[in-house]
Design a protein around this motif. Sequence first.
Motif, PDB file in Angstrom:
ATOM      1  N   CYS A 110     -82.993 -38.485  31.247  1.00 17.47           N
ATOM      2  CA  CYS A 110     -81.812 -37.795  30.702  1.00 17.47           C
ATOM      3  C   CYS A 110     -81.880 -36.329  31.136  1.00 17.47           C
ATOM      4  O   CYS A 110     -82.854 -35.903  31.764  1.00 17.47           O
ATOM      5  N   ALA A 111     -80.878 -35.563  30.773  1.00 14.84           N
ATOM      6  CA  ALA A 111     -80.797 -34.169  31.252  1.00 14.84           C
ATOM      7  C   ALA A 111     -82.024 -33.366  30.830  1.00 14.84           C
ATOM      8  O   ALA A 111     -82.528 -32.535  31.583  1.00 14.84           O
ATOM      9  N   GLU A 112     -82.544 -33.617  29.636  1.00 12.26           N
ATOM     10  CA  GLU A 112     -83.700 -32.835  29.144  1.00 12.26           C
ATOM     11  C   GLU A 112     -85.023 -33.341  29.720  1.00 12.26           C
ATOM     12  O   GLU A 112     -86.063 -32.736  29.500  1.00 12.26           O
ATOM     13  N   GLY A 113     -85.010 -34.455  30.378  1.00  9.33           N
ATOM     14  CA  GLY A 113     -86.244 -35.062  30.911  1.00  9.33           C
ATOM     15  C   GLY A 113     -86.201 -36.557  30.661  1.00  9.33           C
ATOM     16  O   GLY A 113     -85.734 -37.332  31.489  1.00  9.33           O
ATOM     17  N   PHE A 114     -86.625 -36.966  29.433  1.00 14.31           N
ATOM     18  CA  PHE A 114     -86.626 -38.394  29.080  1.00 14.31           C
ATOM     19  C   PHE A 114     -86.120 -38.567  27.654  1.00 14.31           C
ATOM     20  O   PHE A 114     -86.474 -37.778  26.769  1.00 14.31           O
ATOM     21  N   ALA A 115     -85.314 -39.616  27.457  1.00 13.96           N
ATOM     22  CA  ALA A 115     -84.862 -39.956  26.098  1.00 13.96           C
ATOM     23  C   ALA A 115     -85.689 -41.139  25.624  1.00 13.96           C
ATOM     24  O   ALA A 115     -85.787 -42.161  26.318  1.00 13.96           O
ATOM     25  N   LEU A 116     -86.327 -40.998  24.457  1.00 14.45           N
ATOM     26  CA  LEU A 116     -87.183 -42.068  23.935  1.00 14.45           C
ATOM     27  C   LEU A 116     -86.542 -42.680  22.702  1.00 14.45           C
ATOM     28  O   LEU A 116     -86.100 -41.948  21.800  1.00 14.45           O
ATOM     29  N   GLN A 117     -86.483 -43.991  22.679  1.00 12.65           N
ATOM     30  CA  GLN A 117     -85.937 -44.729  21.529  1.00 12.65           C
ATOM     31  C   GLN A 117     -87.117 -45.379  20.809  1.00 12.65           C
ATOM     32  O   GLN A 117     -87.930 -46.072  21.433  1.00 12.65           O
TER      33      GLN A 117
END
Length: 294
Positions: A117-124
């Motif tokens: 994602c834009a910030e680096g990684f999106a974690l669920q």
Amino acid sequence: MQANVDIAIVGAGPFGLSIAAHLRGSGKSLRIFGTPMQIWRRHMPKGMMLKSAGFSSTICDPGRTFTLRHYCEQQGIPYHEVGLPVQLDTFSAYGLAFQQRFAPGLEDVPVETIDACAEGFALQLANGGSFSARKVVLAVGIDHFRHIPDVLAHLPSERLSHSGEHRELERFRGQRVLVLGAGASAFDLAVLLEDAGATVQLIARRSAVRFNYDEPLNRPLLKRVSMPMSGVGPGWKQRTCTDIWPWLYRYFPDERRLRTVREFLGPSVGWFMRERAEAVSQLLGFEIEAARAD
Ligand SMILES: Cc1cc2nc3c(=O)[nH]c(=O)nc-3n(C[C@H](O)[C@H](O)[C@H](O)COP(=O)(O)OP(=O)(O)OC[C@H]3O[C@@H](n4cnc5c(N)ncnc54)[C@H](O)[C@@H]3O)c2cc1C
């Protein structure tokens, strides 16, 4: 989605915990996920002993302030750098103590997905939470990679299981059990199954069993020079990998790095199991071609 952090560590085994210990005090914001020492506490058979020697079973913290030796001294548990196998329960408890000291904010929640994602990684997360991290360290271990050979895969689960499923062996009392393999897991399980009252037959493709050392204590000078001890067993190649160029290895081309991983070490049984392992009924040099339940 919750606030961004600098680093997310996925995994709370020896590697994830060690990385957390090194990143503490770095000024970076950090979250670490996983069940602490999960495979050691849930997926290895009770009574097992570690193949790695005491000195090479330490979980590394930056100042070397909490080694396995420190822990054993504090707890009054007998410890030697080499020559005295480390009990599974000792190592598991050491790992938990290490976690409480260096990663007290650990979150025992599985990470379900990781997407760029834009910030680096999106974690669920499995509990419904989500956040983003600039960097992610994966230290998820080997448990996701259990392998059952194709010729056995069709057998019903009540007849066939993977070694990683067994913590308690009591349910095998009075049964005939075939163990497949000739590495440490296979022989550890075979011996512990016999102790639990099962009748064991071991089968393996390789024609001879290898043990990790011959004589860990009082090694003759010639042997110490020709086969120096290292954290992954005796030998110059081993010593070079662990003490001389571990950092250099990271700069090797991918193909070379992967070849080294494939060809280096290989299955071997703990030296302290020799007598018990040699007494196990074994058929070596055989490969299973087909199997059916009857
Ligand atoms: C029977 C057996 C005996 C062994 N004996 C030795 C020995 O004597 N000495 C030795 O050095 N090594 C031994 N090993 C190898 C051992 O597995 C590794 O050395 C060590 O456990 C690797 O540590 P790790 O932190 O990479 O992974 P692990 O210890 O496997 O830890 C993985 C972590 O990742 C977490 N995790 C996984 N998926 C997720 C997810 N999706 N979300 C959040 N968390 C997740 C788990 O909860 C766990 O905390 C043995 C292995 C086996 C199977």
